[in-house]
Each structure stands twice: as C-alpha cells, then as structure tokens.
Design a protein around this motif. Structure first.
Motif, short mmCIF file in Angstrom:
data_model
loop_
_atom_site.label_atom_id
_atom_site.label_comp_id
_atom_site.label_asym_id
_atom_site.label_seq_id
_atom_site.Cartn_x
_atom_site.Cartn_y
_atom_site.Cartn_z
N THR A 60 0.85 -1.20 0.00
CA THR A 60 0.00 0.00 0.00
C THR A 60 0.88 1.24 0.00
O THR A 60 2.05 1.18 0.36
CB THR A 60 -0.90 0.07 1.26
OG1 THR A 60 -0.05 0.17 2.42
CG2 THR A 60 -1.80 -1.13 1.38
N THR A 61 0.30 2.34 -0.43
CA THR A 61 0.93 3.64 -0.21
C THR A 61 -0.19 4.66 -0.16
O THR A 61 -1.37 4.28 -0.14
CB THR A 61 1.97 3.98 -1.30
OG1 THR A 61 2.72 5.13 -0.89
CG2 THR A 61 1.30 4.26 -2.65
N ARG A 62 0.18 5.92 -0.04
CA ARG A 62 -0.84 6.96 -0.09
C ARG A 62 -0.58 7.87 -1.28
O ARG A 62 0.55 8.29 -1.50
CB ARG A 62 -0.85 7.78 1.21
CG ARG A 62 -1.50 7.02 2.34
CD ARG A 62 -1.69 7.82 3.60
NE ARG A 62 -2.30 6.97 4.61
CZ ARG A 62 -3.64 6.84 4.76
NH1 ARG A 62 -4.46 7.54 4.01
NH2 ARG A 62 -4.11 6.01 5.67
N ILE A 63 -1.63 8.13 -2.04
CA ILE A 63 -1.56 9.03 -3.18
C ILE A 63 -2.47 10.21 -2.86
O ILE A 63 -3.68 10.04 -2.74
CB ILE A 63 -2.03 8.32 -4.48
CG1 ILE A 63 -1.19 7.08 -4.75
CG2 ILE A 63 -2.00 9.30 -5.65
CD1 ILE A 63 0.25 7.34 -5.10
N GLU A 64 -1.86 11.37 -2.69
CA GLU A 64 -2.61 12.58 -2.31
C GLU A 64 -3.53 12.28 -1.13
O GLU A 64 -4.71 12.66 -1.13
CB GLU A 64 -3.37 13.12 -3.52
CG GLU A 64 -2.38 13.69 -4.54
CD GLU A 64 -2.98 13.93 -5.93
OE1 GLU A 64 -4.11 13.47 -6.17
OE2 GLU A 64 -2.30 14.55 -6.75
N GLY A 65 -2.97 11.59 -0.16
CA GLY A 65 -3.69 11.35 1.08
C GLY A 65 -4.56 10.11 1.09
O GLY A 65 -4.98 9.66 2.15
N ARG A 66 -4.82 9.54 -0.08
CA ARG A 66 -5.72 8.39 -0.13
C ARG A 66 -4.93 7.09 -0.15
O ARG A 66 -3.96 6.96 -0.91
CB ARG A 66 -6.61 8.49 -1.37
CG ARG A 66 -7.52 9.71 -1.29
CD ARG A 66 -8.40 9.83 -2.53
NE ARG A 66 -7.61 10.11 -3.73
CZ ARG A 66 -8.14 10.39 -4.91
NH1 ARG A 66 -9.45 10.42 -5.05
NH2 ARG A 66 -7.38 10.63 -5.95
N LEU A 67 -5.36 6.15 0.64
CA LEU A 67 -4.67 4.87 0.66
C LEU A 67 -4.90 4.12 -0.65
O LEU A 67 -6.03 3.97 -1.10
CB LEU A 67 -5.13 4.00 1.83
CG LEU A 67 -4.23 2.76 1.99
CD1 LEU A 67 -3.64 2.70 3.37
CD2 LEU A 67 -4.98 1.49 1.64
N ALA A 68 -3.78 3.69 -1.24
CA ALA A 68 -3.85 3.01 -2.53
C ALA A 68 -3.36 1.58 -2.41
O ALA A 68 -2.43 1.30 -1.65
CB ALA A 68 -3.00 3.75 -3.56
N ILE A 69 -3.99 0.70 -3.15
CA ILE A 69 -3.41 -0.61 -3.42
C ILE A 69 -2.33 -0.37 -4.47
O ILE A 69 -2.60 0.21 -5.53
CB ILE A 69 -4.46 -1.60 -3.98
CG1 ILE A 69 -5.61 -1.77 -2.96
CG2 ILE A 69 -3.82 -2.94 -4.31
CD1 ILE A 69 -6.75 -2.64 -3.49
N ARG A 70 -1.12 -0.77 -4.15
CA ARG A 70 0.01 -0.44 -5.03
C ARG A 70 0.55 -1.74 -5.63
O ARG A 70 1.05 -2.61 -4.90
CB ARG A 70 1.08 0.29 -4.23
CG ARG A 70 2.31 0.67 -5.03
CD ARG A 70 3.28 1.45 -4.15
NE ARG A 70 4.58 1.54 -4.77
CZ ARG A 70 5.44 0.52 -4.87
NH1 ARG A 70 5.12 -0.66 -4.40
NH2 ARG A 70 6.61 0.69 -5.44
N VAL A 71 0.44 -1.85 -6.94
CA VAL A 71 0.94 -3.03 -7.64
C VAL A 71 2.20 -2.64 -8.39
O VAL A 71 2.17 -1.84 -9.32
CB VAL A 71 -0.12 -3.59 -8.62
CG1 VAL A 71 0.49 -4.68 -9.50
CG2 VAL A 71 -1.31 -4.13 -7.84
N ASN A 72 3.31 -3.20 -7.95
CA ASN A 72 4.59 -2.93 -8.59
C ASN A 72 4.97 -4.13 -9.43
O ASN A 72 4.99 -5.26 -8.94
CB ASN A 72 5.63 -2.68 -7.50
CG ASN A 72 7.04 -2.76 -8.05
OD1 ASN A 72 7.53 -1.81 -8.63
ND2 ASN A 72 7.69 -3.91 -7.89
N LEU A 73 5.30 -3.88 -10.65
CA LEU A 73 5.65 -4.98 -11.55
C LEU A 73 7.14 -4.95 -11.89
O LEU A 73 7.56 -4.36 -12.89
CB LEU A 73 4.78 -4.90 -12.81
CG LEU A 73 3.31 -5.24 -12.55
CD1 LEU A 73 2.40 -4.62 -13.60
CD2 LEU A 73 3.12 -6.75 -12.50
#
Lengths: 477, 477
Positions: free
Chosen positions: B437-450
């Motif tokens: 996870t990370t935060r994008i402009e304050g919003r928690l994101a599911i972060r998929v790194n390939l």
C-alpha cells in the motif's frame, strides 16, 4: 520474444551445470592448502574479461566454466600461508548457506518473513557472545567500517538530541577520542557523518601500543575547557598494526565519568572473547555503548559479514527510523513485524548475510571457533619467540595477540625499509607466503597476521626460512 | 582439541549434503510459480529458531535440513503474484555465482586479485549501459541507499573543496533539491552526511508526479538569496509511489546553469534503459554527475547488488581515498593494483557481489533483460486499462511505467482507506497475491509494482477478481 522470463528454458541443464560447479568449488576448497598462496591473474585472462556489454546470453555450462576459471585467482586468504592484512580464511560449509540464500533471494530491509527471524536470532547470539543486554539494538552489516558509521551516528544524534537528523550537525563542535593505533575506519566515520576527521583526537599510546588513559583524560579536559563538546571515546580491541587491546575497563570508567559514548572497535579482536586464554583481556568491552566487529575475520564466515551492537536500542532506533507511506507498518500481513531492520541502519535493501552467520555458528559451535582463535594466538607467540632467537631478525612490537611485526635486519644491511618491502613482494610473488607490511614507529615491518584456521607451525617455519633466504639473497645482490 | 581447523573432517559428507541442498534449492526455484505467494513462518518454527548460542556444532546433513526448512518462508518475491514494494524476482542461475563466490571468499576492499578485475569489468559495463564516460568513478554497493550516500558525499565534499573531510560540514549551509515524490533514502543521506534532512528541499510535483522545474528554479533562487548554498539537485528515474520519471534533461540543464551536482536516483527505473520503449524517457540521465541504481530490482540479480557511478572520478576518489600504513599501495605484489575499491567508498571489507552481477549479465544478456522490463511495462498498462473499465475500481495515478496505484471504491462504500488496507492484508494472508500500500494525495492506494519476470496477464486478472471478491465480502460484513 514470446517468453522473456529469466527462468531457464532447460532446468536440467542448469541443474547439471550447478552441480558440476559445486564439485569444482569444493575441489578448490579441499585443496586450499596446496599450491601457491597468491597467483596473479594472467594478462591473457584479464584481457579475456574485457568485453562489451553482452547483448545475448550464454548457456549454463559455459557460465560454469567462466566462473570456475576465476577460482584460482583469489587473494590467497584461503591458503594456510596467507598472513596479510586481517582476512578470514573462509569456511567450506559456507557454500551451503549461500545456496539456500540464493534460493530465498530475501531482502532484509523489513517485512515479516523467515529471514528476519533468523537475523534476530543471530543478533541475540551476538548479544550473548559479547555480554551485551538481550534488549540491545543491533544490525548485521557488511563489516566494521559500516558498523562504526552506524554506531557513531547513534552517538552523534543522541548527543544532539536527535535534532541533527533534520538540522544537521551545524555548529556543534563534537569531539571524539581514539588511540593513534585506531583503525582508519573510525576517522572515516567522522568524515562521513559531517563531523570531520579532525574531530577525532589521536590519543598517544603507551609502549604496548594501547591508549594512554592519562593523556586521554587530559585531552578531554582541554577540549572541554576550549568550548568543544567531547561526546565519544573509541577503544580498540585488537589494533590493526600489532593486535593491541586498549584498557577497555579503564575506558568504560572514563566514559561513565565524563558522560561519553563508549564505542569499541573490535573488528577482529572482539571475537577472541570465544578464546579461553584471551577472554579476560577483553574485560570492559561488555560495558561499551556500542561494539563493531566482523564475522568474516577471525570467525571465518565468508565475506562479507559484520555486526553492530548498540546498548541503547531506543537511541539506535531514533537515529535511523523513518517510515514513509510506501513503507508503512502494519500489525498484520506482510508489512507486520515492527520495527524493521531498515530502522536500525542506512540500507533499505539488505541481502541475507545473516544466514551464513547463523549457519556457521550452528555448523561449528563456539567452542571450536574459540579453539581456532586460541591456536592462532599460540602460533603468534611461537613465531615471535622464533624471531627472538634468530640472528638477523628483529621483533618490532610485542606479539600479544595474533599479529607479529618484525624485520630482516642483519648486521651491516643498508636501507632496511626497502629491503623488507622487497622481501614481502618476493614472498608474495613467489607464491610461498603472503604477509603484508606496515610501519611501526616509522620503520617498515613485515606484518604477519594470524587469523587463519589452516595455518600450522611448519607454515611459520617455512615463512622464516624463506625470509632469511630471500633477505640474504637480496642483500648480496 | 588437536585439530581446531574449520575444514570438515568428512569432506564427502559435506559434498553430499551440499549437493542435496542444491537440489532442494533448485526444486524450490523450479516451483516458484506454485502455491502461496507469502507464507508466514509458523510460530512453532519461530520458537524452534530461538536457542542459546551453540557451543557444539552439528553435522552437515543436519545443517542442510535446517537451511532447507527455512526456504518456504521467504517474503514471496520469487512468486509471480508478488507485487509489493519494489522487489526483484531473483534468478535461478544466480546460485552458480554464489557457489563460486563462496569458494573464493574474496574481500574486494583492495589488492590485486581476480575479483577486483571482475568488478572493474562490471563497472565498465555499467558505464556503457548508462551512457556514462568510461573513465567515470564507480563502485558496486549493497543498493541505492548506499549508492546515494556515496554520491552525495562526493557532491558535498567537492562543493566544500574537500575540506569537509577533515573539518566537517560546520557552518556550510548546503541545500539540495528533490521532488516530494523522491525516495526517503535521499533525505536519509542528507541526515547521514551531517547536512540534515531539512537541507533537502521538497520540490512540488506536476500532475504526473514529476518534479515541477519552475518551482525548482524559484526555490534555488530564494535559497541563494537567503544566503544558503544550493549544491545538488536529485532527479528521480522511477518514483517509488507511481514510477514517475522526472524531466532529467531539464534537470541537467538547470544543474549546468546553476552549477549544481546533478544526481539521479534510478533505483529501479534506470535499468529500464534496456527496454526499447522506455529508453527515450530516460534522456538526460546520461548527463548526471552521479547515478544510483540497483541490480536486485528490475534486473533480478539476487539480493543485494547496487551500483553508484560518478562522472568526476577524481572527486569520487578525493571524497573517500586514504591509505594508512597498513594499507600502503605497491606497484608490485599483492598490494598492487591502485586505486583500490576502498578508495571509492566507506567499506574496507567488501564481499564479491560483483560476481553475481557479472554472471547475470553473461547468462542473460541485455536484450532478454530489457524484454522482461518491457513486458512489465505492458502489463502495467494492461492492468490500468482493466481497472479503468471495471466498475468499483478507481485508478489513483497514471500508470506510466510499471506501478499501478488504485483502490476498490464501490458506490456507497464507507471508509475507503480502511477497506483497501484490509483488502491488501487479506490478499497477503490468503497467499493469493502480495501488493503493498501507499498513499496518493492522502488516499490509501493498493500499489501493484511490476518488477517480476514471472508475472503473466492471468496473474493480474486473478488479482483484480480477488480484489473485487474480497472487497465485496468485506463491504457486506
């Protein structure tokens, strides 16, 4: 390209080549006692290495050949007559840990997985071995250079109430103290950390190459009176030149009185705590605020493997911890298991070097590791005694631990520095033995370091007879 | 003890156990696609690890079992559905390099031996790959964190005429600039080097998460007018949150105009220079004063392996070189081959991590490595497009490289941050997939790194269907 995966198209081919290479690697280790100590890489092979960035790959059997071809051209430290610098002699069983580590491909920056638990266990063992409290901070690192930087950063930041992390060291005039025999990695850490190497004061030594504690007290007093801020004293447990061990208990007392961070550079000497006859000489080390030492030196774990221990775990954590959004902690899932190792040091990507330490301690146990150290100490005493009784050889420093500094100095010889330098080069190039050189009170010394579990007394006898032979030959030509 | 050598009494036993372990390691790698992504280490095994410091050793077959037992409990990065943080997926052939490295047990701090020549060749390849001059300075390191510290130390010291090495940074008010999306290792380097992390100014980003160069120019101007000394600008080639690539050519221009050291953090993104469709987006990187990047991320060399390149080799050397008596250089013998690697970085003991990089480039060649990168970029575009067309999923940032940030956001859902965090933990704990996870402009994101050469499109389809299933289930419970 249809299938750009990096997995082999032919698993059996990889398997065959890997087993073949493993046999060649073990053959090499099994014959570590034989042949030349150091063989310079032939010019043809050096030019063979030079090639443009490869666009296409090669097959695994060809790769096995390329890797195997390199094996004879190591630095020589696996040979019983390698005596240079302070190198461990390695451990054949270590290949097993590397195989497992390669299969796991773990990144020990953080997260909740098996490798993290192994590193924690190794750190627990380190605390137990060194007499540190079980709740100390610690980290497995590449070696004492990095361990020293980490320890002194914690010292720097704690003294500056951790504001240095955001504000820098600015006008803080911190000073530290180490003996003139301290290793250069200590001054380098002062340089790295923005304090400057001049802020590390070189304290004179006594005749036995240990720090003069009276001089230390006076220097601290004078610096404080001059408006500087003494913050750390660094004791050496096994100096690089002669293997001297500072009065660590005395240093611990001074550090306590003067409110200094007491760091011990125990790169190789600290592990001599496993040796029954040496242990008592390290008294006081267990009172240090931080300790840096290596596994790849006198414990013979394969390169590289070191450790830093920091008594004040909170200070250690506060000197390094930060958790941006993309490294957020969790109480569940893969992101659990706080704090993460990255909060104890500067590296976010960290290989699984803890595994080879763990496997090494399991494989051998501390008794055998300690006995190998004891044997090296006895060998140093033997070598020094043989030097003392041999005309034409002169001991340049007491051999109190595992390092013997001496020179070939027959009556009437000319430039002894040049002569002894030439002897060492000839020894190395002939492949017979590989000591290194240093300077003891300005005089060039042949330096024989014994952190080698393969060395025997006949190896030392051969070294001396070759020095006399080469010295005589060089003197007469 | 008569023979405290650490060599095995029973070489055949070691050989059998090592071959056995090698087969188990290759079995593990050959089945890397199967089963769960992440399996937490069972509590019983964690307690099994806990034991006092071992006094006695164990046999090699028992050691093989202990090592083999650990293998299933990696972080999961060898599995095709590991999408967390930025981890490489590893390389089965890498076990061969580790076997050879274990047999050599080389210390690459210095001296004249085969391993040193291999590292030099690897650095030549790095220069060629990244478009740096062949006479640049460079060093193989554990990763970008260490590379960044080394590069910025050279920048710091060159700006202060190298007096900082002995005098410290004192009152020099150096300032550097990186985007708000820059990795935390940059600020950490400022902290390590005594400059303080506040001296690294966070430059706002444009809508595409790249640095706003107008804002940068203004900040530099304002700091200079305020009496500070701007000395470095750090561009990001592949930001950790979303994979954004700064306008590196624009940064190179500004650095040239303002006399700043231009450093590029290319941890994973720099190696995308091997990908035909990405290469042009890295234009300007070849003009950097220094570049930090990893081999263990998008090139899949086993952990840990990174590199720093520094265009001004003399500055690199002057920022680190020192040669005390016991490390004196020679033109002949074992102490020849100057300068030594230790003169380009803080570590005196350095394992042979260059070997696995060398072997990896030989084994695969750059074309195949580049194709694997290209495939991940195409997969990111595919995943983003599927998210765009799926009701209930919301893309939170453009997926321009290899990272896709999104969330499950069905109409009428409550706390989306908590919901998506729970989805990610459930995915990880179920063993089906491991994004972070990370935060994008304050919003928690599911972060998929390939950065995974084993991932296929069906893996991404399964990820999305599981997110929808888990999200729906969590929302309705």
């Amino acid at each position: 390209m249809d299938d750009p995966t990096l997995d082999p198209a032919d698993w059996d081919g990889l398997r065959t080549s890997a087993h073949d290479l493993l046999d060649r690697a073990l053959d090499r280790l099994q014959s570590a006692r034989d042949g030349r100590v150091w063989t310079p890489m032939p010019e043809a092979m050096k030019s063979g290495l030079k090639a443009g960035l490869p666009g296409k790959g090669i097959a695994h059997d060809a790769l096995a050949d390329r890797l195997s071809d390199l094996m004879p051209y190591g630095v020589g430290n696996t040979h019983p007559r390698f005596f240079g610098w302070v190198h461990g002699a390695g451990n054949p069983g270590g290949v097993m840990a590397e195989i497992a580590a390669a299969a796991m491909n773990a990144n020990l920056g953080g997260r909740d997985h098996g490798a993290i638990h192994v590193e924690r266990q190794v750190l627990d063992w380190c605390c137990a071995m060194m007499g540190f409290p079980a709740d100390s901070g610690g980290l497995i690192v590449s070696g004492t250079s990095m361990a020293t930087i980490i320890a002194l950063k914690a010292a720097r930041d704690r003294r500056l109430d951790f504001t240095s992390r955001s504000k820098g060291v600015g006008g803080a005039r911190l000073t530290g103290y180490a003996s003139t025999q301290a290793h250069s990695c200590v001054a380098r850490a002062f340089d790295m950390l923005g304090l400057g190497s001049d802020a590390l004061r070189p304290v004179p030594c006594l005749g036995d190459f240990t720090m003069d504690l009276c001089a230390l007290r006076q220097m601290i007093r004078e610096d404080a009176e001059a408006g500087l801020t003494p913050f750390a004293v660094i004791g050496t447990a096994g100096s690089v030149n002669v293997g001297a061990i500072d009065d660590l208990a005395g240093l611990a007392d001074i550090a306590a009185t003067k409110d200094l961070w007491f760091h011990v550079d125990g790169a190789f000497g600290a592990t001599a705590i496993l040796s029954d006859p040496v242990r008592s000489r390290l008294r006081g080390m267990e009172r240090a605020d931080s300790l840096a030492f290596d596994f790849h030196k006198w414990l013979h774990v394969n390169y590289d493997a070191g450790c830093v221990l920091i008594r004040d775990r909170d200070a250690h954590l506060r000197a390094f911890s930060e958790r941006p959004d993309y490294l957020a902690a969790s109480t569940r899932g893969l992101a659990a298991g706080n704090p993460w190792p990255v909060e104890f040091g500067p590296e976010l990507s960290r290989g699984f070097r803890a595994l080879k330490i763990w496997a090494h301690l399991l494989e051998h146990g501390t008794e055998k590791l300690g006995a190998a150290i004891t044997r090296n100490v006895e060998q140093a005493r033997y070598l020094a005694s043989r030097i003392g009784e041999t005309p034409g050889l002169e001991l340049l420093a007491p051999a109190t631990l595992n390092i013997v500094c001496f020179r070939y100095a027959p009556v009437g010889a000319g430039d002894l520095d040049a002569l002894n330098d030439a002897i060492v080069i000839e020894l190395q190039e002939s492949g017979v033995a590989a000591p290194s050189t240093t300077r003891i009170e300005g005089r060039l010394a042949i330096r024989v370091n014994l952190t080698n579990h393969r060395t025997t007394r006949p190896d030392l006898d051969l070294l001396l007879s070759e020095i006399l032979r080469i010295g005589g030959w060089l003197s007469s030509n």
